[in-house]
Design a protein around this motif. Structure first.
Motif, mmCIF file in Angstrom:
data_model
loop_
_atom_site.group_PDB
_atom_site.id
_atom_site.type_symbol
_atom_site.label_atom_id
_atom_site.label_comp_id
_atom_site.label_asym_id
_atom_site.label_seq_id
_atom_site.Cartn_x
_atom_site.Cartn_y
_atom_site.Cartn_z
ATOM 1 N N ARG A 213 49.754 53.967 47.425
ATOM 2 C CA ARG A 213 50.423 55.204 47.022
ATOM 3 C C ARG A 213 51.212 55.023 45.732
ATOM 4 N NH1 ARG A 213 54.083 57.882 51.527
ATOM 5 N NH2 ARG A 213 51.998 57.991 52.453
ATOM 6 N N ASP A 214 51.939 53.918 45.608
ATOM 7 C CA ASP A 214 52.833 53.723 44.470
ATOM 8 C C ASP A 214 52.277 52.784 43.407
ATOM 9 O OD1 ASP A 214 54.749 55.345 45.751
ATOM 10 O OD2 ASP A 214 55.481 53.619 46.897
ATOM 11 N N THR A 215 51.084 52.262 43.624
ATOM 12 C CA THR A 215 50.516 51.296 42.684
ATOM 13 C C THR A 215 49.047 51.615 42.461
ATOM 14 O OG1 THR A 215 52.017 49.613 43.562
ATOM 15 C CG2 THR A 215 50.215 48.854 42.159
ATOM 16 N N CYS A 216 48.774 52.226 41.330
ATOM 17 C CA CYS A 216 47.399 52.616 41.030
ATOM 18 C C CYS A 216 46.578 51.439 40.516
ATOM 19 C CB CYS A 216 47.414 53.745 40.001
ATOM 20 S SG CYS A 216 45.793 54.183 39.336
ATOM 21 N N TYR A 217 47.242 50.575 39.741
ATOM 22 C CA TYR A 217 46.494 49.595 38.961
ATOM 23 C C TYR A 217 47.221 48.259 38.946
ATOM 24 C CZ TYR A 217 44.372 47.605 34.701
ATOM 25 O OH TYR A 217 43.739 46.793 33.792
ATOM 26 N N ILE A 218 46.479 47.180 39.240
ATOM 27 C CA ILE A 218 47.026 45.826 39.240
ATOM 28 C C ILE A 218 46.151 44.943 38.353
ATOM 29 C CG2 ILE A 218 47.567 43.791 40.645
ATOM 30 C CD1 ILE A 218 47.916 45.651 43.037
ATOM 31 N N GLU A 219 46.784 44.156 37.495
ATOM 32 C CA GLU A 219 46.070 43.162 36.705
ATOM 33 C C GLU A 219 46.404 41.769 37.235
ATOM 34 O OE1 GLU A 219 47.095 43.614 32.628
ATOM 35 O OE2 GLU A 219 45.815 45.380 32.340
ATOM 36 N N ILE A 220 45.383 40.996 37.511
ATOM 37 C CA ILE A 220 45.553 39.631 37.994
ATOM 38 C C ILE A 220 45.068 38.694 36.893
ATOM 39 C CG2 ILE A 220 44.950 37.990 39.812
ATOM 40 C CD1 ILE A 220 44.335 40.486 41.572
ATOM 41 N N LEU A 221 45.988 37.943 36.323
ATOM 42 C CA LEU A 221 45.690 37.112 35.160
ATOM 43 C C LEU A 221 45.615 35.637 35.531
ATOM 44 C CD1 LEU A 221 48.166 38.833 32.684
ATOM 45 C CD2 LEU A 221 45.675 39.052 32.663
ATOM 46 N N PRO A 222 44.788 34.864 34.834
ATOM 47 C CA PRO A 222 44.793 33.405 35.046
ATOM 48 C C PRO A 222 46.175 32.847 34.745
ATOM 49 C CG PRO A 222 42.931 34.075 33.679
ATOM 50 C CD PRO A 222 43.816 35.267 33.802
ATOM 51 N N LYS A 223 46.594 31.853 35.511
ATOM 52 C CA LYS A 223 47.949 31.308 35.370
ATOM 53 C C LYS A 223 48.139 30.477 34.111
ATOM 54 C CE LYS A 223 49.247 31.188 40.291
ATOM 55 N NZ LYS A 223 50.437 32.043 40.125
ATOM 56 N N ASP A 224 47.133 29.698 33.744
ATOM 57 C CA ASP A 224 47.338 28.706 32.678
ATOM 58 C C ASP A 224 46.382 28.844 31.507
ATOM 59 O OD1 ASP A 224 49.402 27.445 34.144
ATOM 60 O OD2 ASP A 224 47.905 26.401 35.355
ATOM 61 N N LYS A 225 45.758 30.005 31.348
ATOM 62 C CA LYS A 225 44.824 30.176 30.239
ATOM 63 C C LYS A 225 44.702 31.655 29.907
ATOM 64 C CE LYS A 225 41.643 28.385 32.866
ATOM 65 N NZ LYS A 225 40.380 27.838 33.394
ATOM 66 N N ASN A 226 44.231 31.941 28.704
ATOM 67 C CA ASN A 226 43.953 33.318 28.333
ATOM 68 C C ASN A 226 42.603 33.730 28.930
ATOM 69 O OD1 ASN A 226 46.287 33.671 26.734
ATOM 70 N ND2 ASN A 226 45.287 32.646 25.007
ATOM 71 N N PRO A 227 42.514 34.942 29.470
ATOM 72 C CA PRO A 227 41.247 35.363 30.072
ATOM 73 C C PRO A 227 40.155 35.530 29.034
ATOM 74 C CG PRO A 227 42.790 37.204 29.985
ATOM 75 C CD PRO A 227 43.560 35.976 29.582
ATOM 76 N N THR A 228 38.947 35.196 29.405
ATOM 77 C CA THR A 228 37.798 35.332 28.520
ATOM 78 C C THR A 228 36.880 36.470 28.938
ATOM 79 O OG1 THR A 228 36.548 33.703 29.821
ATOM 80 C CG2 THR A 228 37.826 32.876 27.946
ATOM 81 N N ARG A 229 37.208 37.129 30.057
ATOM 82 C CA ARG A 229 36.396 38.241 30.549
ATOM 83 C C ARG A 229 37.243 39.127 31.438
ATOM 84 N NH1 ARG A 229 32.848 33.946 33.810
ATOM 85 N NH2 ARG A 229 33.477 32.846 31.952
ATOM 86 N N GLU A 230 36.751 40.333 31.715
ATOM 87 C CA GLU A 230 37.416 41.252 32.628
ATOM 88 C C GLU A 230 36.487 41.566 33.789
ATOM 89 O OE1 GLU A 230 38.688 44.805 30.688
ATOM 90 O OE2 GLU A 230 40.198 43.793 29.456
ATOM 91 N N LEU A 231 37.047 41.560 34.991
ATOM 92 C CA LEU A 231 36.303 41.922 36.194
ATOM 93 C C LEU A 231 36.976 43.152 36.795
ATOM 94 C CD1 LEU A 231 36.014 38.353 37.801
ATOM 95 C CD2 LEU A 231 34.624 39.355 35.975
#
Length: 226
Positions: free
Chosen positions: A177-195
């Motif tokens: 209800r209160d959270t439409c969108y969540i981003e889960i990022l790698p802890k120790d690196k920059n992401p190279t793709r989006e899922l």
């Protein structure tokens, strides 16, 4: 007797080398497939939700499954959000592997690779225990033993491990209800793709595409990822 022992040692060494080679082959093929699919992604989905603030992600295990009334309302809320942002879900099988199927579809455009994705997540848990055990409200070994089983539901801890293992930003459109969108990022690196996944709260995950771009599934060669 010494000769027999020597032959056994050679055989054991050969089996070990073969096992290592198989693992390296798995990782190489997975990497190639992921790079091929990522080259087709141009960030259009991200632009649709770029104005939304993502809440900080806290890995957690699954909560209670909602009752029928709440589950129905949650499903309607998620469906409306997907329509609003021009997104559509590719339906995953409801066999307990839906999260791993959705991840496999996003990574390799083939949900049948879910066993490989689960195996990689378990490897991540084993190699980097300190990153995850604080989020698991049970003995860590028991959690790993449970999560290794096909059909065991993935949770937000497995999503974090998948983001870390595959170097991916996981974009989760939810029914909360209160959270439409969540981003889960790698802890120790920059992401190279989006899922891109949808999450019908505590019930089901699907793989997301732009409306009109949802693929028609055809049988594809499985290589030897699992």
């Amino acid at each position: 007797m010494n000769e027999s022992h020597s032959n056994a040692s050679v055989s054991s060494s050969s089996s070990l080398n073969s096992s290592v080679q198989d693992t390296e082959d798995d990782q190489t093929i997975a990497s190639i497939l992921a790079e091929e699919e990522q080259s087709k992604v141009d960030g259009r989905l991200g632009k649709r939700l770029s104005h939304l603030d993502s809440i900080p992600h806290t890995p957690r295990v699954n909560g209670e499954i909602p009752d029928v009334n709440h589950a129905t309302l949650d499903h309607e809320r998620l469906s409306e959000r997907l329509v609003t942002y021009g997104l559509a879900g590719l339906q995953m099988e409801g066999d307990g592997n839906c999260q791993f199927r959705a991840l496999a579809d996003q990574l390799f455009r083939n949900p049948d690779y879910h066993k490989h994705v689960r195996k990689q997540v378990i490897k991540q848990f084993k190699h980097f225990r300190k990153l995850y055990e604080g989020y698991v409200p049970m003995p860590y070994r028991s959690y790993l033993k449970k999560m290794k089983k096909s059909g065991e539901w993935g949770d937000h801890v497995t999503l974090q491990a998948a983001a870390d293992r595959f170097g991916a930003k996981i974009c989760l459109v939810t029914s909360f209800r209160d959270t439409c969108y969540i981003e889960i990022l790698p802890k120790d690196k920059n992401p190279t793709r989006e899922l891109w996944l949808s999450f019908w709260s505590e019930v089901h995950y699907n793989s997301l595409y732009a409306s009109g771009d949802v693929p028609t599934r055809v049988a594809r060669k499985k290589y030897w990822l699992f």
